[in-house]
Design a protein around this motif. Sequence first.
Motif, short mmCIF file in Angstrom:
data_model
loop_
_atom_site.label_atom_id
_atom_site.label_comp_id
_atom_site.label_asym_id
_atom_site.label_seq_id
_atom_site.Cartn_x
_atom_site.Cartn_y
_atom_site.Cartn_z
N HIS A 26 -3.03 6.29 -1.44
CA HIS A 26 -3.01 4.82 -1.37
C HIS A 26 -4.38 4.21 -1.10
CE1 HIS A 26 -1.25 0.89 -1.10
NE2 HIS A 26 -1.84 0.70 0.06
N ILE A 27 -5.07 4.66 -0.08
CA ILE A 27 -6.39 4.08 0.21
C ILE A 27 -7.35 4.32 -0.96
CG2 ILE A 27 -8.41 4.17 1.73
CD1 ILE A 27 -6.41 4.53 4.09
N PRO A 28 -7.42 5.53 -1.54
CA PRO A 28 -8.26 5.68 -2.73
C PRO A 28 -7.86 4.75 -3.89
CG PRO A 28 -7.77 7.84 -1.82
CD PRO A 28 -6.92 6.83 -1.06
N ASP A 29 -6.54 4.53 -4.07
CA ASP A 29 -6.10 3.60 -5.11
C ASP A 29 -6.54 2.17 -4.81
OD1 ASP A 29 -4.90 5.67 -6.50
OD2 ASP A 29 -2.84 5.11 -5.96
N MET A 30 -6.47 1.78 -3.55
CA MET A 30 -6.95 0.44 -3.15
C MET A 30 -8.43 0.29 -3.47
SD MET A 30 -4.54 -1.55 -1.70
CE MET A 30 -5.37 -2.62 -0.53
N LEU A 31 -9.21 1.28 -3.11
CA LEU A 31 -10.66 1.22 -3.37
C LEU A 31 -10.95 1.26 -4.86
CD1 LEU A 31 -11.91 3.52 -0.47
CD2 LEU A 31 -11.99 1.01 -0.57
N ALA A 32 -10.12 1.95 -5.61
CA ALA A 32 -10.32 2.06 -7.07
C ALA A 32 -10.11 0.73 -7.79
CB ALA A 32 -9.40 3.13 -7.65
N THR A 33 -9.48 -0.24 -7.13
CA THR A 33 -9.34 -1.56 -7.77
C THR A 33 -10.70 -2.22 -7.98
OG1 THR A 33 -9.13 -2.83 -5.70
CG2 THR A 33 -7.09 -1.92 -6.67
N GLY A 34 -11.71 -1.77 -7.24
CA GLY A 34 -13.04 -2.36 -7.33
C GLY A 34 -13.19 -3.64 -6.53
N LYS A 35 -12.16 -3.99 -5.79
CA LYS A 35 -12.20 -5.26 -5.05
C LYS A 35 -12.61 -5.08 -3.59
CE LYS A 35 -9.24 -7.44 -8.33
NZ LYS A 35 -8.76 -6.35 -9.16
N ALA A 39 -12.91 1.05 3.35
CA ALA A 39 -11.69 0.94 4.13
C ALA A 39 -11.85 1.75 5.41
CB ALA A 39 -10.50 1.46 3.34
N LYS A 40 -11.21 1.27 6.47
CA LYS A 40 -11.22 1.96 7.75
C LYS A 40 -9.78 2.02 8.26
CE LYS A 40 -14.23 0.53 10.70
NZ LYS A 40 -14.93 -0.23 11.76
N MET A 41 -9.34 3.22 8.62
CA MET A 41 -7.99 3.40 9.14
C MET A 41 -8.09 3.78 10.62
SD MET A 41 -5.11 6.12 7.94
CE MET A 41 -3.54 5.41 7.57
N SER A 42 -7.33 3.06 11.45
CA SER A 42 -7.34 3.31 12.89
C SER A 42 -5.92 3.46 13.40
CB SER A 42 -8.00 2.13 13.64
OG SER A 42 -9.30 1.90 13.17
N GLY A 51 9.40 2.46 18.68
CA GLY A 51 9.11 3.84 18.34
C GLY A 51 8.16 3.91 17.17
N GLY A 52 8.03 5.10 16.61
CA GLY A 52 7.12 5.28 15.49
C GLY A 52 5.67 5.25 15.95
N THR A 53 4.78 5.29 14.98
CA THR A 53 3.34 5.26 15.22
C THR A 53 2.76 4.12 14.40
OG1 THR A 53 3.35 7.66 15.50
CG2 THR A 53 1.21 6.62 15.14
N SER A 54 1.83 3.38 14.99
CA SER A 54 1.23 2.24 14.29
C SER A 54 -0.21 2.54 13.92
CB SER A 54 1.30 0.98 15.15
OG SER A 54 2.64 0.57 15.31
N TYR A 55 -0.60 1.99 12.77
CA TYR A 55 -1.96 2.11 12.25
C TYR A 55 -2.43 0.76 11.76
CZ TYR A 55 -1.31 7.16 12.25
OH TYR A 55 -1.08 8.45 12.64
N SER A 56 -3.74 0.56 11.82
CA SER A 56 -4.37 -0.60 11.22
C SER A 56 -5.31 -0.09 10.13
CB SER A 56 -5.17 -1.38 12.27
OG SER A 56 -5.98 -2.35 11.66
N VAL A 57 -5.15 -0.62 8.93
CA VAL A 57 -6.05 -0.27 7.84
C VAL A 57 -6.79 -1.54 7.44
CG1 VAL A 57 -6.29 0.81 5.58
CG2 VAL A 57 -4.38 1.46 7.07
N GLN A 58 -8.11 -1.47 7.51
CA GLN A 58 -8.94 -2.64 7.22
C GLN A 58 -9.74 -2.39 5.95
OE1 GLN A 58 -11.17 -3.33 10.83
NE2 GLN A 58 -9.44 -4.41 11.73
N TYR A 59 -9.50 -3.24 4.96
CA TYR A 59 -10.20 -3.18 3.68
C TYR A 59 -11.20 -4.33 3.64
CZ TYR A 59 -6.04 -0.42 2.51
OH TYR A 59 -5.02 0.50 2.51
N THR A 60 -12.43 -4.04 3.30
CA THR A 60 -13.48 -5.06 3.29
C THR A 60 -13.77 -5.50 1.86
OG1 THR A 60 -14.46 -4.09 5.26
CG2 THR A 60 -15.85 -5.57 3.99
N CYS A 61 -13.76 -6.84 1.65
CA CYS A 61 -14.12 -7.38 0.34
C CYS A 61 -15.12 -8.52 0.54
CB CYS A 61 -12.89 -7.81 -0.44
SG CYS A 61 -11.96 -9.17 0.23
#
Length: 105
Positions: A26-35, A39-42, A51-61
Amino acid sequence: MIIYNVTINIDDDVHDEWLSWMRNKHIPDMLATGKFSHAKMSKVLVEEEMGGTSYSVQYTCPDKTTLEKYYQDDAPQLREEGMKLFSNKFVAFRTELEVISQQIP
């Protein structure tokens, strides 16, 4: 500069599969859009009541126009793939952030 932040809470029973998919597909596909320039995943370190686990994914444009173009051209297809693979196993919310300043020592 705009940061497109996606915060996701993923169920424990699909966590490892989802994390691998995010990193390798997914993250490589997001970056492949060229937009997005990067990306940083935390991992969110606060335990969620649900419950579950939470993540923040930050895409810079570069700007809001580029982000709007992502929404038009790419978002529906990229979001659909995650829904097909992990339906009812995650919740996500999205936030747009405008970088006002950045300081590096």
